[in-house]
Design a protein around this motif. Structure first.
Motif, PDB file in Angstrom:
ATOM      1  N   ARG A 286       0.827  -1.196   0.000  1.00  0.00           N
ATOM      2  CA  ARG A 286       0.000   0.000   0.000  1.00  0.00           C
ATOM      3  C   ARG A 286       0.864   1.249   0.000  1.00  0.00           C
ATOM      4  NH1 ARG A 286      -1.860  -4.421   1.606  1.00  0.00           N
ATOM      5  NH2 ARG A 286      -4.087  -4.914   1.395  1.00  0.00           N
ATOM      6  N   GLU A 288       2.183   5.014   0.902  1.00  0.00           N
ATOM      7  CA  GLU A 288       2.362   5.870   2.066  1.00  0.00           C
ATOM      8  C   GLU A 288       2.354   5.028   3.349  1.00  0.00           C
ATOM      9  OE1 GLU A 288       0.201   9.625   1.962  1.00  0.00           O
ATOM     10  OE2 GLU A 288      -0.335   9.194  -0.122  1.00  0.00           O
ATOM     11  N   PRO A 291      -1.484   5.524   6.119  1.00  0.00           N
ATOM     12  CA  PRO A 291      -2.633   4.808   5.543  1.00  0.00           C
ATOM     13  C   PRO A 291      -2.411   3.307   5.397  1.00  0.00           C
ATOM     14  CG  PRO A 291      -2.192   6.815   4.317  1.00  0.00           C
ATOM     15  CD  PRO A 291      -1.015   6.602   5.235  1.00  0.00           C
TER      16      PRO A 291
END
Length: 320
Positions: A286, A288, A291
């Motif tokens: 995922r 970043e 997050p």
């Protein structure tokens, strides 16, 4: 609910996704920019909280909008943060270049973190004493990190040192460290080896580091798994295969936090490493950091690990 005390860094991550790393003197277009919360200590505190721990966090930030944003993050995440607010220095910032493969390169300006002192640790010694495990990393002044593990250990709290970025440490610190979570480069540096020239296999690095420090070693190797070394022997756990790899930033922090939570909950080192590997695998898929950090519900929604085999590499040692 287990209690985790984190002493470490907060900083803003300024991330540029690039087609490739530019060479000296080159201006390269085609990048994608994003900014967000970072710092190893903060990432670890947020990850531990998302996994259900009661978390306290000591760090330093500047008297600026980035420091204010950090405090809102911790409040939203349920982290009991005690930041030292420094008026004369900016909040730490890191510039991160991420290649299409997910590999990253990071440059850091420490700012307010340089003003964190051992006296600040003493002021929060109650948090360290009350915790089930204390997690300390090295993006803060080394004397602060060393003092934190000393204070926690003296209070009877289990200690976990994440030696990143790796650096020379006073030899006496290892009597206060129960668990250490280096990657291959960091392990070589801690052993006084040239990481670029070292040809020691991971199992040997883990064993040597355990013998040198006395600490339980959880040696991370990215897609090649985790090697665990302690008094019972050396064992390697296969990697948990990620469905995709888009950004490795923060995966080591997530691993360390997850291992700390699992150990505080009573898991043995191999089980803790296996759980932490699942968390790290989730993060690299995922974009970043914040997050990407999962809750237990997030982990439950993904497919079970394709690789979950522990290979014993010590004759007569444990096999799980």
């Amino acid at each position: 609910m287990v209690r985790v005390a984190v002493v470490g860094s907060y900083g803003v991550g300024l991330t540029m996704r690039v087609p490739r790393v530019p060479v000296a003197g080159e201006t390269l277009s085609g990048g994608e920019f994003a900014s967000g919360h970072g710092g190893k200590g903060s990432n670890q505190a947020v990850q531990a909280a998302r996994l259900g721990a009661d978390v306290t966090f000591l760090t330093a930030v500047g008297d600026d909008t980035m420091g204010e944003s950090a405090q809102r993050l911790w409040a939203d995440e349920g982290v009991a943060a005690h930041p030292v607010v420094v008026g004369e220095a900016a909040t730490m910032a890191g510039v991160i270049l991420v290649e299409p493969s997910g590999e990253n390169r990071i440059v850091i300006a420490s700012g307010a973190l340089d003003h964190l002192t051992p006296e600040h640790v003493d002021e929060q010694s109650g948090d360290l004493a009350a915790a089930d495990i204390a997690v300390v990393s090295l993006e803060i002044p080394v004397e602060v990190a060393v003092h934190a593990v000393e204070v926690a250990h003296a209070a009877g709290t289990r200690t976990l040192l994440n030696p990143a970025p790796a650096m020379s440490l006073p030899g006496g610190v290892w009597t206060h460290v129960d668990v250490v979570t280096p990657n291959l480069t960091e392990a070589a540096i801690l052993l006084g080896l040239d990481p670029a020239a070292s040809d020691h296999p991971p199992e040997e690095l883990a064993r040597l580091l355990h013998e040198r420090t006395g600490a339980t070693v959880l040696l991370t190797q990215g897609g090649d798994g985790v090697t665990v070394a302690d008094d019972t022997g050396v064992a390697t756990i296969d990697a948990v295969r990620a469905d995709r790899v888009v950004d490795t930033t923060g995966a080591g922090d997530a691993f360390t936090a997850a291992a700390a939570v699992a150990l505080a909950e009573g898991a043995d080192p191999i089980a803790a490493a296996r759980f932490a590997a699942r968390v790290g695998s989730y993060v690299v898929g995922r974009h970043e950091v914040i997050p990407a950090l999962p809750t237990r519900a997030d982990l439950a929604r993904v497919t079970e690990p394709l690789h979950d085999r522990t290979t014993d590499t010590t004759p007569g040692g444990p096999s799980t």
